[in-house]
Write an enzyme that holds these catalytic residues in place. Structure first.
Site, PDB file in Angstrom:
ATOM      1  N   ASP A  11     -12.260  -2.408   7.122  1.00 31.64           N
ATOM      2  CA  ASP A  11     -12.490  -2.615   5.577  1.00 31.64           C
ATOM      3  C   ASP A  11     -13.410  -3.588   5.437  1.00 31.64           C
ATOM      4  OD1 ASP A  11     -10.708  -0.245   5.376  1.00 31.64           O
ATOM      5  OD2 ASP A  11      -9.354  -1.301   4.205  1.00 31.64           O
ATOM      6  N   ASP A  49     -11.984   1.560   3.214  1.00 25.24           N
ATOM      7  CA  ASP A  49     -11.106   1.940   1.988  1.00 25.24           C
ATOM      8  C   ASP A  49     -12.143   2.765   1.051  1.00 25.24           C
ATOM      9  OD1 ASP A  49      -8.588   1.508   1.166  1.00 25.24           O
ATOM     10  OD2 ASP A  49      -9.253   0.017  -0.340  1.00 25.24           O
ATOM     11  N   HIS A  51     -11.550   5.219  -2.554  1.00 28.21           N
ATOM     12  CA  HIS A  51     -10.607   5.654  -3.333  1.00 28.21           C
ATOM     13  C   HIS A  51     -11.314   6.379  -4.455  1.00 28.21           C
ATOM     14  CE1 HIS A  51      -7.574   3.075  -1.910  1.00 28.21           C
ATOM     15  NE2 HIS A  51      -8.117   2.187  -2.015  1.00 28.21           N
ATOM     16  N   HIS A  55      -7.648   6.499  -9.021  1.00 33.45           N
ATOM     17  CA  HIS A  55      -6.872   6.204  -7.802  1.00 33.45           C
ATOM     18  C   HIS A  55      -5.360   5.665  -8.527  1.00 33.45           C
ATOM     19  CE1 HIS A  55      -5.079   5.100  -3.839  1.00 33.45           C
ATOM     20  NE2 HIS A  55      -5.222   6.359  -3.671  1.00 33.45           N
ATOM     21  N   HIS A  84     -11.082  -0.924  -7.034  1.00 32.65           N
ATOM     22  CA  HIS A  84     -12.056  -1.306  -5.985  1.00 32.65           C
ATOM     23  C   HIS A  84     -12.002  -0.060  -5.302  1.00 32.65           C
ATOM     24  CE1 HIS A  84      -7.815  -0.979  -4.236  1.00 32.65           C
ATOM     25  NE2 HIS A  84      -8.384  -0.777  -3.138  1.00 32.65           N
ATOM     26  N   LYS A 109     -10.122   6.179   3.991  1.00 34.62           N
ATOM     27  CA  LYS A 109      -8.653   6.338   3.718  1.00 34.62           C
ATOM     28  C   LYS A 109      -8.377   6.028   2.278  1.00 34.62           C
ATOM     29  CE  LYS A 109      -8.135   1.597   5.386  1.00 34.62           C
ATOM     30  NZ  LYS A 109      -7.772   1.088   4.375  1.00 34.62           N
ATOM     31  N   CYS A 154      -4.475  -4.319   4.992  1.00 33.23           N
ATOM     32  CA  CYS A 154      -4.892  -3.202   5.993  1.00 33.23           C
ATOM     33  C   CYS A 154      -4.864  -3.332   7.305  1.00 33.23           C
ATOM     34  CB  CYS A 154      -6.306  -2.734   5.426  1.00 33.23           C
ATOM     35  SG  CYS A 154      -6.030  -1.787   3.709  1.00 33.23           S
TER      36      CYS A 154
HETATM   37  C1  VGL Z   1      -6.788  -3.258   1.017  1.00 30.85           C
HETATM   38  C2  VGL Z   1      -5.420  -3.698  -0.691  1.00 30.85           C
HETATM   39  C3  VGL Z   1      -5.873  -2.335  -1.382  1.00 30.85           C
HETATM   40  C4  VGL Z   1      -7.153  -3.671   2.300  1.00 30.85           C
HETATM   41  C5  VGL Z   1      -7.220  -2.133   0.566  1.00 30.85           C
HETATM   42  O1  VGL Z   1      -8.233  -3.495   2.964  1.00 30.85           O
HETATM   43  O2  VGL Z   1      -6.346  -4.596   2.962  1.00 30.85           O
HETATM   44  N1  VGL Z   1      -5.749  -4.016   0.441  1.00 30.85           N
HETATM   45  N2  VGL Z   1      -6.725  -1.455  -0.654  1.00 30.85           N
HETATM   46 ZN    ZN Z   2      -7.626   0.045  -1.419  1.00 33.06          ZN
END
Ligand code: VGL
Ligand code: ZN
Length: 200
Positions: A11, A49, A51, A55, A84, A109, A154
């Site tokens: 990410d 990431d 969404h 979401h 996000h 994901k 993550c």
């Molecule tokens: C993440 C919070 C929500 C991450 C992703 O990449 O750590 N944290 N979505």
């Molecule tokens: Zn996320």
């Protein structure tokens, strides 16, 4: 002999960097190191990431619920976040300086509205697979090094799942940055040590 080592870059996206919508302090600072690691590995996998705009992990979808609080979803507790990494948005794009040319696979994901996915291996019900384990196993990539954002979400969940699946797992902490919500960075270090996940 095949090279069984893979770098898993979690990410490294605009929304997790300063000025992003879920900014992780210093998130952009890891990019040069991640790029140099990517050149040292023969196999590189990126996660993204990804969404939908509505979401269920977004606080905005829950009346009167503030970002960074915890709600109960059918699959268990879920932290809710500022919006996000919305599919197709600039925030969901990789950091512009990230060298994506080394990547053999990009795994997305969190694209199902009703369930979040911190881990690159399983969604947050802890049982729906993303397919990454099968991909790595079929290719004989059994020794994983993890870097990216965020250390305590993550990266943590991906590392723990990888270890539980039988991969050998190293996390390079200086190539990560943490959100650090309620002591989550320290909790992550303790959990890694208890599980024999190497923190390099
Ligand atoms: C993440 C919070 C929500 C991450 C992703 O990449 O750590 N944290 N979505
Ligand atoms: Zn996320």
């Amino acid at each position: 002999m095949i090279d069984n080592r893979a770098l898993l870059v979690i990410d490294v996206q605009n929304d997790f960097c300063p000025a992003g919508r879920l900014a992780v302090a210093g998130g952009n600072e890891i990019v040069p190191l991640v790029n140099s690691l990517a050149h040292d590995f023969n196999h590189v996998v990126l996660t993204q990431d990804w969404h939908p705009a509505d979401h269920s992990s977004f606080a905005s979808q829950h009346e009167g619920v503030a970002p960074f609080s915890t709600i109960t979803m059918p699959y268990g507790p879920q932290t809710v976040w500022p919006d996000h990494c919305v599919i197709g948005s600039e925030g969901a794009a990789f950091h512009p300086q990230l060298d994506v040319t080394r990547a053999e696979l990009i795994i997305r994901k969190g694209f199902r509205k009703a369930i979040d996915s911190y881990s690159a291996f399983f969604e947050n019900d802890r049982k729906t697979p993303t397919g990454l384990a099968g991909y790595l196993q079929e290719r004989g990539l059994t020794r994983l090094t993890l870097v990216g954002l965020a250390f305590d979400y993550c990266v943590r969940y991906s590392a723990e799942d990888a270890k539980a699946l039988g991969f050998s797992v190293t996390v390079i902490e200086r190539a990560t940055r943490a959100i650090d919500l309620n002591g989550s960075a320290d909790a992550t270090r303790k959990s890694f040590s208890a599980r024999d996940i190497i923190l390099a």
